[in-house]
Design an enzyme around this catalytic site. Structure first.
Site, short mmCIF file in Angstrom:
data_model
loop_
_atom_site.label_atom_id
_atom_site.label_comp_id
_atom_site.label_asym_id
_atom_site.label_seq_id
_atom_site.Cartn_x
_atom_site.Cartn_y
_atom_site.Cartn_z
N ARG A 173 0.67 -1.15 -0.08
CA ARG A 173 -0.24 -0.15 0.05
C ARG A 173 0.86 1.15 -0.05
O ARG A 173 0.70 2.31 -0.88
CB ARG A 173 -1.00 -0.04 1.40
N ASP A 202 0.29 -6.71 -3.62
CA ASP A 202 -1.09 -6.51 -3.35
C ASP A 202 -1.59 -5.70 -4.60
O ASP A 202 -0.83 -5.34 -5.27
CB ASP A 202 -1.31 -5.84 -2.08
N HIS A 277 -6.45 -9.96 -4.65
CA HIS A 277 -5.47 -9.03 -4.37
C HIS A 277 -4.02 -8.90 -5.34
O HIS A 277 -3.08 -8.74 -4.99
CB HIS A 277 -4.72 -9.18 -2.99
N ASP A 341 -6.24 -14.44 0.81
CA ASP A 341 -7.71 -13.93 1.57
C ASP A 341 -8.52 -12.89 0.54
O ASP A 341 -8.05 -12.37 -0.54
CB ASP A 341 -7.25 -12.92 2.60
N GLU A 342 -9.68 -13.08 0.82
CA GLU A 342 -10.68 -11.94 0.23
C GLU A 342 -10.65 -12.21 -1.46
O GLU A 342 -10.70 -10.92 -2.30
CB GLU A 342 -10.14 -10.49 0.50
N TRP A 408 -6.92 -14.53 10.75
CA TRP A 408 -6.84 -13.00 10.75
C TRP A 408 -8.46 -12.78 11.02
O TRP A 408 -8.60 -11.69 11.83
CB TRP A 408 -6.41 -12.34 9.78
N PHE A 434 -2.14 -3.66 14.06
CA PHE A 434 -1.73 -2.72 14.55
C PHE A 434 -2.00 -1.21 13.33
O PHE A 434 -1.45 -0.12 13.96
CB PHE A 434 -0.24 -2.70 14.62
N ASP A 435 -2.86 -1.55 12.33
CA ASP A 435 -3.33 -0.54 11.99
C ASP A 435 -4.43 0.30 12.32
O ASP A 435 -5.07 1.34 11.94
CB ASP A 435 -3.63 -0.73 10.12
N TRP A 483 -0.79 -2.99 8.36
CA TRP A 483 -1.40 -2.86 7.07
C TRP A 483 -1.14 -1.10 6.87
O TRP A 483 -1.52 -0.53 7.83
CB TRP A 483 -2.81 -3.15 6.76
N GLU A 485 -2.47 1.23 4.53
CA GLU A 485 -3.36 1.84 3.90
C GLU A 485 -3.22 3.58 4.04
O GLU A 485 -3.19 4.28 3.38
CB GLU A 485 -4.71 1.53 3.93
#
Length: 778
Positions: A173, A202, A277, A341-342, A408, A434-435, A483, A485
């Protein structure tokens, strides 16, 4: 040789022995303070066991750091087992199997320091303890004058609780330079952690050089400049717009970082995302997609994440295998992380190649296609001598034979995998993201959302009680994820990770029975001094006031204690709902509340309020403390405080994850409240929550019916919602049904969930959430 930790224990053989302060994090398994100290000076020698390069490397690492901080060059010599010596002695043990791979023994007296372990890993962990026994200035990169380099006299027996103690860094990111990655690894090492999870690819950028596919660094590593816009509100790239933001690590830089981590006895875990992703890959190689066309490296939020590697295209696996061939060569660790994931299946559903793959492979659906995809990749990695690890979505459609699961989305995926006999690393968003904000967002740098405090991290236990002793053996440990972002600079990344890394390190290293928040809160102050010397940007934790509430049903009163993450805070409070000031009462003892009250409390430092007041609404009503029977149970992720949630007298806040709300995913709450005796009822009010961005909507209506015997209920009365589903913000709304002093002992409440997200919503057709709190009976 297992002892309980004795951080406060003093064992002085001589009354005149000096006791120096000891503040070690993570707390050792066993420690006895002997008094006195050993002084390291220009006369000190480092004695490393002869003929062992690994021991010498650890000893040199210690000497190099000591030279940087003190300016003193410590002389080295060889030490043969059985010899006596004075100085700092590094040696390996032949028989202390109970120490395991990373345990160590440390003895300090006025003549010598002896550090011993079964492996060099253990010696390195022990060196971190020696650093923490020294003054904080040991962490300086420049010479500090006039420091007494004294090491307190101690005997320490120490080893970790979990084998996997990891920290993750997302460089996709936002790209972080090589120098910061090394500094991040230094922080991991400082905390006796042993895994660096490097999230290299990603939708927003590909960060690793792959010779076979040069477009990955020519195209996929760069996106258009949207740095002036909030991450979640960026404009899409325009055709022909030049991509200028990003970067990547050359193979030489990767090797340098891997070697740097290895010197610190840390394994680097690379993550190469697939099959979802991966839109940044499609920007360079669109032929690997299901639909073809033009793709862009995303400059910000990309959701719903529809574009995915085509599972029906053999070229996709040629590409993956070509990438993995080069990744495997760069990373000597046992695992490769493949994400997983996702992975939205929309494109696969419409793709002829993917549907053909499903048909020829006798698969039921796209979930099984994903499992087939992951299993194929796993076999390729296994043939290369590597083990595969992925996020818990790799469970969908069936888990690959040897896969390790990183859980997660709560603990559930990890529990399922462990029960299937697969190894698990726990990394739940509730404790390990931790984001998330770590204090009041109004006083913090921008974060993605959530709320994960220092104390919450410290409470993390990777092993769920639902697992049997045999199943629990599959829980390798835990990991926190950063993460990026909303984290674009090294300074911000340090702020979000450093203090909470300290809490996580102790939660994963120290025995469960030895974890003590009050002790940790004392010791972390010394850690802050070390951070100051290192120039680390860190958070001192939340300055919010927390409410510890205990309700006495017999006395019908609350005992309220005010707590904080801060050490010995000055808390001022009010009981009338007004904001506290410096002239408001100072909290010093338990408050007793026996009527509807709004408590407001805040920490003051040097006469000024440090953070916005914390507010707690306590509501006394006829159903307070009553029994509640559920026709439909709340989702296990949002159970509130259990069956008493709706009648506990405690109003939920604007944070739906505060533990005071009950959440129902797609279901409609149906509860029966037993008041214990027949009472006059004038109204029943239920409180609901809406935040459409989190897929949470107010109910369409509620129905309330009353009964004296619990068998025959009067016709229900209803209240219909009038607030639009797309109204922005966090909405807390009371739905009230009035009665005319009707007698009843039993109250039945039904709330109609809207069921699915509306057509205009990003999650259209997906299950809608309904959140409910206090049911007030007047």
């Amino acid at each position: 040789m297992l002892f309980l930790i004795m951080l406060a224990m003093i064992s002085c053989k001589e009354e005149n022995k000096t006791l120096l302060p000891v503040n070690i994090i993570p707390a050792p398994l066993s420690m006895v303070e002997e008094g006195g100290f050993y002084q390291i000076n220009a006369e000190t020698k480092i004695l490393a066991e002869a003929g062992n390069a690994e021991i010498k490397n650890v000893a040199d690492y210690f000497a190099d750091q000591f030279k940087r901080a003190s300016g003193i060059v410590l002389q080295s010599d060889e030490f043969k087992d059985g010899e006596s010596g004075k100085g700092i002695i590094f040696k390996l043990l032949k028989t202390a199997d109970s120490l395991g791979k990373e345990g160590y023994l440390l003895t300090v007296d006025k003549k010598k320091i002896i550090l011993s372990a079964v492996t060099a890993d253990g010696l390195f962990r022990g060196v971190q303890t020696i650093f923490q026994l020294l003054p904080p200035e040991i962490y300086s990169e420049t010479v500090k004058e006039n420091i007494q380099w004294n090491v307190p006299g101690v005997k320490i027996y120490d080893k970790p609780r979990y084998a996997w103690r990891g920290m993750h860094l997302d460089v996709s990111r936002h790209f972080f330079p090589k120098e910061f990655v090394k500094r991040y690894i230094d922080l991991i090492a400082m905390h006796k952690m042993n895994v660096f999870h490097w999230h290299l690819t990603d939708d927003n950028g590909w960060r690793i050089q792959i010779d076979k596919y040069p477009k990955l660094t020519e195209i996929s590593a760069w996106h258009v400049d949207r740095e002036h816009q909030p991450w979640d509100q960026v404009d899409k790239p325009k055709p022909g717009e030049k991509a200028t933001i990003g970067g990547f690590y050359t193979k030489d830089e990767v090797r340098e970082i891997v070697a740097y981590a290895a010197q610190r006895h840390i394994t680097v875990l690379p993550e190469i995302e697939m099959p979802g992703h991966s839109s940044e890959v499609l920007a360079a190689y669109p032929e690997l997609s299901c639909k073809g066309g033009t793709f862009y490296v995303e400059p910000g939020t990309y959701w719903p994440n529809l574009d995915i590697l085509c599972a029906g295209n053999d070229q996709t696996f040629e590409f993956i295998e070509g990438v993995l061939d080069e990744v495997v060569e760069l990373f000597p660790g046992p695992y490769i992380h493949i994400g997983g994931d996702e992975a939205d299946k929309t494109r696969w559903i419409a793709c002829k190649k993917c549907q053909s793959r499903i048909k020829t492979g006798n698969m039921k659906d796209e979930a099984e296609l994903q499992s087939w995809f992951i299993t194929r990749v796993e076999k390729y990695l296994n043939d290369k001598g590597k083990r595969m690890i992925g996020w818990d979505e790799i469970l969908e459609g069936g888990l690959a034979p040897e896969a390790t699961v990183m859980s997660w989305r709560g603990f559930e995926g990890g529990i399922e995998a462990a029960r299937m006999g697969h190894d698990v690393v726990m990394s739940p968003g509730t404790h390990c993201y931790f984001d998330h904000y770590q204090a009041n967002p109004d006083f913090e740098p921008r974060a993605i959302g959530g709320f994960t405090t220092l104390k919450k991290v410290y409470s993390f236990d990777p092993t769920p009680t639902e697992l049997t002793a045999e199943e629990a053996k599959h829980v390798l440990g835990g990991q926190a994820n950063l993460w990026s972002e909303f984290i674009s600079t090294p300074k911000h990344a340090e702020y979000m990770s450093s203090s909470r890394m300290t809490a996580l390190a102790e939660a994963l290293w120290s025995p469960k029975e030895n974890l003590n928040w009050d002790s940790f809160r004392q010791r972390i102050n010394e850690q802050f001094k070390r951070y100051d010397v290192m120039g680390v940007n860190y958070s001192k934790g939340s300055f919010a006031v927390n409410f510890d509430l205990k309700f006495d049903n017999q006395k019908q009163e609350f005992a309220v204690n005010l707590t904080t993450e801060q050490l010995n805070p000055e808390i001022h409070f009010t009981l009338d709902g007004t904001a506290p000031s410096i002239t408001s009462p100072v909290y010093s003892a338990t408050l007793v509340i026996n009527k509807t009250t709004t408590i407001s409390a805040a920490i003051f430092v040097n006469g000024e309020m440090k953070e916005a007041p914390s507010v707690k609404n306590l509501v006394f009503h006829q159903a307070l403390g009553s029994k509640v029977k559920y026709g439909v149970m709340p989702d296990s992720r949002y159970p509130g405080i259990g069956e008493s949630t709706l009648v506990d007298g405690i109003k939920g806040s604007e944070n739906h994850t505060d533990g005071l709300w009950q959440g129902f995913e797609g279901d409609s709450p149906d509860v029966e409240i037993d008041l214990g005796s027949i009472k006059n009822i004038s109204s029943v009010t239920a409180t609901f929550y809406q935040r459409w961005k989190s897929w949470i909507f107010l109910p369409e209506k509620i129905e309330v019916s009353l009964s004296e015997d619990g068998k025959t209920f009067a016709p229900p009365r209803s209240y219909k919602n009038t607030i639009p589903a797309n109204q922005d913000g966090r909405i807390i709304e009371e739905f009230k049904v009035n009665f005319q002093n009707q007698k009843a002992q039993f109250i039945r409440l039904k709330a109609k969930n809207t069921g699915v997200c509306p057509p205009w919503h990003d999650g259209a057709g997906g299950k809608a959430w309904l959140f409910v709190d206090e049911v007030v009976v007047e």
